[in-house]
Scaffold this motif. Structure first.
Motif, PDB file in Angstrom:
ATOM      1  N   GLN A 195      40.338  52.836  60.548  1.00  0.00           N
ATOM      2  CA  GLN A 195      39.503  52.869  59.354  1.00  0.00           C
ATOM      3  C   GLN A 195      38.046  53.134  59.714  1.00  0.00           C
ATOM      4  N   ILE A 196      37.557  52.516  60.779  1.00  0.00           N
ATOM      5  CA  ILE A 196      36.175  52.754  61.230  1.00  0.00           C
ATOM      6  C   ILE A 196      35.999  54.206  61.650  1.00  0.00           C
ATOM      7  N   ILE A 197      36.947  54.724  62.413  1.00  0.00           N
ATOM      8  CA  ILE A 197      36.880  56.131  62.831  1.00  0.00           C
ATOM      9  C   ILE A 197      36.800  57.032  61.600  1.00  0.00           C
ATOM     10  N   ALA A 198      37.672  56.785  60.637  1.00  0.00           N
ATOM     11  CA  ALA A 198      37.696  57.610  59.426  1.00  0.00           C
ATOM     12  C   ALA A 198      36.398  57.469  58.637  1.00  0.00           C
ATOM     13  N   ASP A 199      35.947  56.234  58.436  1.00  0.00           N
ATOM     14  CA  ASP A 199      34.708  56.010  57.671  1.00  0.00           C
ATOM     15  C   ASP A 199      33.527  56.762  58.284  1.00  0.00           C
TER      16      ASP A 199
END
Length: 159
Positions: free
Chosen positions: A149-153
């Motif tokens: 999720q952090i990578i995507a955000d």
């Protein structure tokens, strides 16, 4: 003549580019339309993967392959992301779950020139192995859910 016109009409319907506008939310997936162009999202995703100290271990692009054949189709790239310490923890919990690594991000080009980022959440990917992997696999999947999720955000954030 009418049959010939019908034939060309059918060909025109099936020969056009397939855009990712058809990617809809589905169970276990995160689907994030962005305002970024396809290549910008690919580049930003690579940078975000590296910033989170994960590794881009595989990638494939149907559009790049098509370009090499002289064809043009909408941008399309799968990017497998993982890291060895996660792999070891996964295998300690469930050897069978190893077939799911690396976990894939999917970047697709939309008909309006923007791109979409999609991925199956690690907890969804590893769900079939939870009985075998137990609490250790459940904790690993939850941790990876956060990392992905952090990578995507970060990848979809406007610069």
């Amino acid at each position: 003549m009418r049959h010939l016109l019908s034939f060309f009409f059918l060909i025109s319907l099936t020969a056009g580019p397939a855009f990712s506008d058809s990617i809809a939310p589905r169970e276990g997936w995160q689907v994030v339309p962005t305002t970024k162009a396809y290549q910008a999202l690919v580049d930003d995703l690579k940078a975000s993967i590296k910033a989170e100290k994960m590794l881009l271990v595989t990638q494939a692009s149907a559009s790049a392959g098509a370009k090499g054949r002289g064809l043009t189709i909408p941008g399309n790239r799968v990017m497998g992301v993982y890291r060895n310490d996660y792999a070891i923890r996964m295998l300690e919990a469930s050897v069978a779950a190893g077939i799911e690594a690396p976990i894939i991000f999917y970047v697709t080009e939309n008909s309006n020139g923007t791109a979409t980022l999609s991925w199956k959440t690690p907890s969804f990917v590893f769900a079939p192995y939870m009985d075998e992997g137990g609490k250790a696999l459940e904790e690993l999947a939850a941790e990876l859910d956060g990392v992905f999720q952090i990578i995507a955000d970060n990848a979809v954030a406007s610069r």
